[in-house]
Motif scaffolding. Structure first.
Motif, short mmCIF file in Angstrom:
data_model
loop_
_atom_site.label_atom_id
_atom_site.label_comp_id
_atom_site.label_asym_id
_atom_site.label_seq_id
_atom_site.Cartn_x
_atom_site.Cartn_y
_atom_site.Cartn_z
N ARG A 127 85.33 -1.06 95.07
CA ARG A 127 85.05 -2.32 94.35
C ARG A 127 86.30 -2.80 93.16
N ASN A 129 85.90 -5.07 90.65
CA ASN A 129 85.64 -5.31 89.08
C ASN A 129 85.32 -4.77 88.76
N ASN A 130 86.21 -3.72 87.99
CA ASN A 130 85.53 -2.62 87.91
C ASN A 130 86.52 -2.60 85.99
N PRO A 276 80.76 -2.65 84.64
CA PRO A 276 81.56 -4.11 85.19
C PRO A 276 82.51 -5.06 84.45
N THR A 280 80.82 -10.26 85.24
CA THR A 280 80.35 -9.59 87.05
C THR A 280 79.58 -9.00 86.67
N ASP A 281 78.71 -8.62 86.44
CA ASP A 281 78.07 -7.26 86.45
C ASP A 281 77.17 -8.57 87.63
N TYR A 284 79.43 -7.71 93.43
CA TYR A 284 80.38 -6.62 93.38
C TYR A 284 81.55 -6.95 94.44
N GLN A 344 79.07 3.97 92.13
CA GLN A 344 79.51 2.58 92.47
C GLN A 344 78.59 2.08 93.90
N SER A 351 73.16 -5.58 94.24
CA SER A 351 74.64 -5.54 93.80
C SER A 351 73.76 -6.98 94.43
#
Length: 400
Positions: A127, A129-130, A276, A280-281, A284, A344, A351
């Motif tokens: 992922r 977008n962390n 996130p 972007t919640d 993924y 994750q 997602s």
């Protein structure tokens, strides 16, 4: 162990695998996968060959009409030139003959097929977008990371932290342009939404030029809040500094967390955590590897057997546990994975969409990626939003 060339087990039809996973977590992951395959299929011989210039070697061998049976590549648009040249094998039977297809989410499946035909088997997911954060520091500066609802809100918070506290809001390494491109695509996704993101990557970027420029402007604001040595700071250096508590926030793919697990006194949830990236919640954003096959191989049955194992729950458990990534299959037992990777995996399964990363080649063709990285190099040297927005739009809208 890693090796430059070797053969494993079996006396029947053989499979040659070309890859660049040597040493570190990549080498350990591949070794675990191949060990599992040998145990399950001792009748199939498997030889693996490493090459640092993988794409160049594959293209050269295709031109010489001697392609490897299978090789490891990014899926998505990174494979489009191969598909256009009709040199990729149709692996639809592998997907449809067992439980694979029903246990993959739509994002990984879309990355693996062109015009309805499967051409790849994704093996892992990272992922991108962390937003990582230091637990004690967010408390000290008085911010709730989960309350930040957009990339612009994060920019405003970084400005406040810089003006009102002695803390550094966010490290932002810029030594390599890919980290800047990754930040930009994540900001675009968070600030302007999935439809705009997909529109940009589907070669209609000119219709979304305002969003492209706005995302660049927000990245510029992050750059203003970053340390003065940002242009000379690598990802490795920035990640190490984050583990030493030198910033409140740090944006990066989940591979960064591998170093956190090895750092003394830096425990998950107690000392560091993640959300996130703002805006972007429920999304993924994915970087992943896949295994693809040549259109013509001498041992198609052996190749299908290997691809079937790559796409199996056992193969993906072995590979991802060592790689520090999650399996694209949703039915893999992750009890032995780290708590972070288990979280994750839960986020992945819940997602609503799994957009394909631009920076890591899934969302753009190889030639476009080169142009985008060049544009980001220009950006960090000039910070000219309008000029670079034109370069970015031109790169996306190119048909090459």
């Amino acid at each position: 162990m890693s090796r430059s060339s070797s053969a494993r087990g079996g006396t029947g039809g053989g499979v040659e695998l070309l890859h660049r996973l040597v040493g570190g977590d990549g080498g350990a992951a591949l070794e675990a996968l191949l060990d599992g395959f040998e145990q399950r299929h001792p009748d199939v011989s498997l030889g693996d060959v490493t090459d640092e210039n993988l794409s160049l070697e594959v293209k050269s061998r295709i031109l010489k009409e001697n392609p490897p049976d299978v090789w490891i590549e990014w899926p998505g648009k990174n494979l489009k030139p191969y598909d256009d040249a009709s040199v990729l094998g149709d692996v639809s039977t592998v997907w449809e003959s067992g439980t694979m297809e029903r246990n993959y989410l739509d994002g990984p499946k879309e990355a693996a097929r062109f015009e309805g035909t499967y051409r790849a088997v994704p093996i892992n997911i990272h992922r991108i977008n962390n937003l990582f954060y230091n637990v004690s520091q967010v408390e000290a500066v008085g911010v709730d990371p989960a309350s930040l609802d957009s990339p612009r809100a994060l920019a405003e918070e970084l400005r406040r932290i810089g003006e009102e506290t002695d803390c550094l809001g966010m490290l932002f390494p810029m030594k390599n342009p890919w980290t800047v491109l990754q930040m930009w695509e994540t900001v675009l996704l968070g600030e302007h939404g999935l439809d705009t993101y997909v529109g940009v990557t589907d070669e209609s970027a000119s219709a979304h030029r305002r969003a492209v420029a706005d995302a660049l402007d927000i990245v510029r604001q992050y750059g203003e809040a970053a340390p003065e040595d940002k242009l000379y700071t690598s990802l490795t250096d920035a990640n190490a500094r984050f583990t030493r508590g030198e910033s409140v926030f740090f944006h990066q793919g989940d591979w960064a967390a591998g170093e956190y697990a090895d750092a003394d006194g830096f425990g998950y949830r107690d000392d560091w955590d993640h959300v996130p990236f703002p805006g972007t919640d429920g999304l993924y954003a994915m970087n992943m590897d896949s295994v693809v096959s040549a259109a013509e191989t001498e041992n198609p049955e052996a190749v299908s057997t290997f691809l079937g194992y790559v796409g199996s729950a056992d193969g993906q458990k072995r590979f991802n546990q060592k790689k520090g990534s999650i399996p694209p299959r949703t039915d893999v037992d992750t009890d032995a994975f780290t708590p972070f990777l288990q979280d994750q995996q839960t986020a992945f399964q819940r997602s609503r969409d799994q957009p394909l990363s631009i920076t890591h080649g899934l969302g753009v063709r190889p030639a476009q990626l080169i142009e985008l990285k060049t544009a980001m190099s220009t950006f960090v040297s000039t910070w000219d939003v309008d000029a670079v927005a034109d370069e970015v739009v031109a790169a996306f809208d190119a048909r090459a």
